[in-house]
Design a protein around this motif. Structure first.
Motif, PDB file in Angstrom:
ATOM      1  N   ALA A   1       1.579  -1.167  -0.155  1.00 13.64           N
ATOM      2  CA  ALA A   1       0.507   0.266   0.030  1.00 13.64           C
ATOM      3  C   ALA A   1       0.513   1.391   0.331  1.00 13.64           C
ATOM      4  O   ALA A   1       0.200   2.539  -0.431  1.00 13.64           O
ATOM      5  CB  ALA A   1      -1.059   0.231   1.247  1.00 13.64           C
ATOM      6  N   PHE A   2       1.987   1.200   0.363  1.00 16.78           N
ATOM      7  CA  PHE A   2       2.273   1.970   0.538  1.00 16.78           C
ATOM      8  C   PHE A   2       4.016   2.288  -1.149  1.00 16.78           C
ATOM      9  O   PHE A   2       4.815   3.261  -1.162  1.00 16.78           O
ATOM     10  CB  PHE A   2       4.064   2.690   1.531  1.00 16.78           C
ATOM     11  N   GLY A   3       3.544   1.492  -1.475  1.00 20.53           N
ATOM     12  CA  GLY A   3       4.890   1.494  -2.932  1.00 20.53           C
ATOM     13  C   GLY A   3       5.482   0.637  -2.971  1.00 20.53           C
ATOM     14  O   GLY A   3       6.093   1.310  -4.035  1.00 20.53           O
ATOM     15  N   GLY A   4       6.288  -0.146  -2.246  1.00 20.11           N
ATOM     16  CA  GLY A   4       7.303  -0.416  -1.711  1.00 20.11           C
ATOM     17  C   GLY A   4       7.079  -1.489  -2.624  1.00 20.11           C
ATOM     18  O   GLY A   4       6.171  -2.439  -2.544  1.00 20.11           O
ATOM     19  N   LEU A   5       7.703  -3.016  -3.190  1.00 18.33           N
ATOM     20  CA  LEU A   5       7.776  -3.823  -3.809  1.00 18.33           C
ATOM     21  C   LEU A   5       7.960  -5.221  -2.605  1.00 18.33           C
ATOM     22  O   LEU A   5       8.440  -5.105  -1.370  1.00 18.33           O
ATOM     23  CB  LEU A   5       9.371  -4.057  -4.664  1.00 18.33           C
ATOM     24  N   GLU A   6       7.566  -6.131  -3.002  1.00 14.19           N
ATOM     25  CA  GLU A   6       6.940  -7.474  -2.345  1.00 14.19           C
ATOM     26  C   GLU A   6       7.648  -8.238  -2.401  1.00 14.19           C
ATOM     27  O   GLU A   6       7.256  -8.961  -3.048  1.00 14.19           O
ATOM     28  CB  GLU A   6       5.160  -7.675  -2.430  1.00 14.19           C
ATOM     29  N   ASN A   7       8.819  -8.458  -2.001  1.00 17.67           N
ATOM     30  CA  ASN A   7       9.562  -8.691  -2.552  1.00 17.67           C
ATOM     31  C   ASN A   7       9.556 -10.850  -2.194  1.00 17.67           C
ATOM     32  O   ASN A   7      10.440 -11.624  -2.970  1.00 17.67           O
ATOM     33  CB  ASN A   7      11.065  -8.456  -1.716  1.00 17.67           C
ATOM     34  N   ALA A   8       8.791 -11.316  -1.266  1.00 14.81           N
ATOM     35  CA  ALA A   8       8.223 -12.781  -0.922  1.00 14.81           C
ATOM     36  C   ALA A   8       7.369 -12.345  -2.135  1.00 14.81           C
ATOM     37  O   ALA A   8       7.163 -14.515  -2.266  1.00 14.81           O
ATOM     38  CB  ALA A   8       7.363 -12.855   0.842  1.00 14.81           C
ATOM     39  N   GLU A   9       7.060 -11.877  -3.099  1.00 12.46           N
ATOM     40  CA  GLU A   9       6.261 -12.509  -4.510  1.00 12.46           C
ATOM     41  C   GLU A   9       6.817 -11.817  -5.478  1.00 12.46           C
ATOM     42  O   GLU A   9       6.194 -11.464  -6.556  1.00 12.46           O
ATOM     43  CB  GLU A   9       4.587 -10.978  -5.059  1.00 12.46           C
ATOM     44  N   TRP A  10       9.055 -11.450  -5.543  1.00 11.41           N
ATOM     45  CA  TRP A  10       9.515 -11.369  -6.434  1.00 11.41           C
ATOM     46  C   TRP A  10       8.986 -11.741  -7.749  1.00 11.41           C
ATOM     47  O   TRP A  10       8.944 -13.358  -8.057  1.00 11.41           O
ATOM     48  CB  TRP A  10      10.798 -12.226  -6.415  1.00 11.41           C
ATOM     49  N   LEU A  11       9.020 -10.601  -8.362  1.00 15.31           N
ATOM     50  CA  LEU A  11       8.395 -11.496 -10.575  1.00 15.31           C
ATOM     51  C   LEU A  11       6.840 -12.102 -10.568  1.00 15.31           C
ATOM     52  O   LEU A  11       7.746 -12.213 -11.676  1.00 15.31           O
ATOM     53  CB  LEU A  11       9.773 -12.605 -11.137  1.00 15.31           C
ATOM     54  N   SER A  12       6.411 -11.860  -9.795  1.00 16.13           N
ATOM     55  CA  SER A  12       5.495 -12.669  -9.257  1.00 16.13           C
ATOM     56  C   SER A  12       4.134 -12.338 -10.186  1.00 16.13           C
ATOM     57  O   SER A  12       2.935 -12.697 -10.691  1.00 16.13           O
ATOM     58  CB  SER A  12       4.855 -13.578  -8.367  1.00 16.13           C
ATOM     59  N   GLY A  13       4.537 -11.303 -11.251  1.00 11.14           N
ATOM     60  CA  GLY A  13       3.085  -9.667 -11.488  1.00 11.14           C
ATOM     61  C   GLY A  13       2.545  -8.766 -11.019  1.00 11.14           C
ATOM     62  O   GLY A  13       3.004  -9.173  -9.834  1.00 11.14           O
ATOM     63  N   ALA A  14       2.763  -7.793 -11.257  1.00  7.81           N
ATOM     64  CA  ALA A  14       1.688  -6.815 -11.077  1.00  7.81           C
ATOM     65  C   ALA A  14       0.609  -6.195 -11.840  1.00  7.81           C
ATOM     66  O   ALA A  14       0.542  -5.741 -12.964  1.00  7.81           O
ATOM     67  CB  ALA A  14       2.815  -6.542 -10.624  1.00  7.81           C
ATOM     68  N   VAL A  15       0.250  -5.521 -10.294  1.00  6.33           N
ATOM     69  CA  VAL A  15      -0.639  -4.233 -11.534  1.00  6.33           C
ATOM     70  C   VAL A  15      -0.330  -3.458 -11.826  1.00  6.33           C
ATOM     71  O   VAL A  15       0.779  -3.266 -11.576  1.00  6.33           O
ATOM     72  CB  VAL A  15      -2.153  -3.780 -10.545  1.00  6.33           C
ATOM     73  N   ALA A  16      -0.430  -2.657 -13.517  1.00 10.19           N
ATOM     74  CA  ALA A  16       0.294  -2.088 -13.820  1.00 10.19           C
ATOM     75  C   ALA A  16       0.360  -0.792 -13.261  1.00 10.19           C
ATOM     76  O   ALA A  16      -0.653   0.347 -12.807  1.00 10.19           O
ATOM     77  CB  ALA A  16       0.360  -1.920 -15.240  1.00 10.19           C
ATOM     78  N   ALA A  17       1.617   0.557 -13.303  1.00 13.73           N
ATOM     79  CA  ALA A  17       1.512   0.850 -11.940  1.00 13.73           C
ATOM     80  C   ALA A  17       1.011   2.414 -12.303  1.00 13.73           C
ATOM     81  O   ALA A  17       0.044   2.538 -11.919  1.00 13.73           O
ATOM     82  CB  ALA A  17       3.083   1.835 -12.124  1.00 13.73           C
ATOM     83  N   GLU A  18       0.543   2.153 -13.905  1.00 13.39           N
ATOM     84  CA  GLU A  18      -0.664   3.229 -14.200  1.00 13.39           C
ATOM     85  C   GLU A  18      -1.528   3.201 -14.804  1.00 13.39           C
ATOM     86  O   GLU A  18      -2.754   3.393 -15.501  1.00 13.39           O
ATOM     87  CB  GLU A  18      -0.024   3.398 -16.108  1.00 13.39           C
ATOM     88  N   GLY A  19      -1.994   1.943 -14.194  1.00 15.55           N
ATOM     89  CA  GLY A  19      -4.079   1.084 -13.822  1.00 15.55           C
ATOM     90  C   GLY A  19      -4.045   0.001 -15.083  1.00 15.55           C
ATOM     91  O   GLY A  19      -5.286   0.394 -14.870  1.00 15.55           O
TER      92      GLY A  19
END
Length: 307
Positions: free
Chosen positions: A216-234
């Motif tokens: 929620a603070f915008g930091g990387l969740e390294n426990a889920e490293w490279l597992s894909g993410a919602v695009a930063a631009e939404g």
């Protein structure tokens, strides 16, 4: 002195002490003097490889730039996020509008600590949390290469952010949580090839900045490293690039290295959006480095989609 007044003064003293402590805790932390003193003289030829690995042109050249225009780093590309709109600055060799007058020390502090020459925190839209893993030698080489690039006149517009994100000082607290030189993942007895790939992906390549979920603070969740993410631009999702479900499990090493050079997937699709620019950068690297990146991606712990 009345008891109530004593209590009030004690509370004020605690608040003042907390404010002073907070001021020091959130202060920008520069690269230590010993590291700065031992920075080598950079090699521009090696620095070109670092430049392409770091993807500098993707954000700091004009959108859609091709050929030699990719080396004109006048900035202006916007990244629109839930925190506001960040604008890539001019990092060309222009002495006023760019970084042409920066000494190596200022460049190293920006890359490795996210600190500006004036002593302000940079916003982490500039991926210094990944660049912090780079070797001082690579930083010096990159600096030497940047010195060979053209000067581009004109300052990029400023960021468009709302309160409280306009308060850069708070980034000092954020850095305490998320600025870490250690590897993002621990690998079991990696080969030299995998180690090289880990350095490229986790450091200059900053692949985790897009492919890893954020808190929620915008930091990387390294426990889920490279597992894909919602695009930063939404707008959509950035894919899982581990070998877990929904990721690259069916891709061979050759599939991966071919994609990193050409942008074509095993299904004859092609990289689009911002990934197309990333592939153009990686295609400039040596075949050995692309092989190392592929080997590392195969070695990363497999995870299901993180979005």
């Amino acid at each position: 002195m009345p008891k109530r007044r004593k209590i009030a003064l004690a509370v004020l003293a605690l608040i003042a002490a907390g404010g002073i402590a907070g001021w020091f805790i959130t202060s920008p932390q520069r690269v230590d003097a010993q590291t700065i003193a031992t920075l080598p003289e950079g090699d521009a030829a090696r620095g070109e490889g670092v430049f392409w690995a770091g993807g500098c042109a993707s954000c700091h050249a004009a959108s859609g730039a091709q050929g030699e225009a990719r080396l004109e780093l006048g900035g202006g590309v916007q990244l629109k996020t839930e925190f506001g709109s960040f604008v890539a600055p001019n990092i060309s060799q222009h002495p006023q509008d760019g970084i042409g007058n920066w000494p190596l020390e200022d460049f190293a502090n920006a890359m490795l600590r996210g600190v500006s020459p004036s002593g302000e925190h940079y916003y982490p839209a500039f991926p210094y949390t990944s660049y912090a893993r780079m070797t001082p030698g690579d930083v010096a080489d990159l600096y030497a290469f940047m010195k060979t690039l053209p000067s581009v006149e004109g300052r990029a517009p400023g960021h468009d952010l709302s309160f409280p994100f306009t308060m850069r000082r708070g980034i000092g607290l954020w850095k305490l949580l998320y600025l870490d030189e250690r590897p993002a993942v621990a690998l079991d007895a990696p080969s030299d090839l995998v180690k090289r790939g880990q350095y490229l992906v986790e450091g200059p390549g900053h692949c985790g900045e897009c492919h890893t979920p954020r808190s929620a603070f915008g930091g990387l969740e390294n426990a889920e490293w490279l597992s894909g993410a919602v695009a930063a631009e939404g707008t959509g999702n950035v894919p899982n690039i581990t070998t877990g479900e929904g990721g690259l499990g069916d891709w061979s090493d050759m599939d991966l290295t071919n994609f990193l050079e050409t942008g074509f997937t095993p299904d004859f699709d092609s990289a689009g959006g911002s990934m197309a620019s990333v592939v153009r950068n990686i295609a400039e690297l040596s075949a050995d480095d692309r092989e190392a990146i592929a080997a590392y991606l195969k070695a990363v712990p497999p995870l299901s989609n993180g979005y």
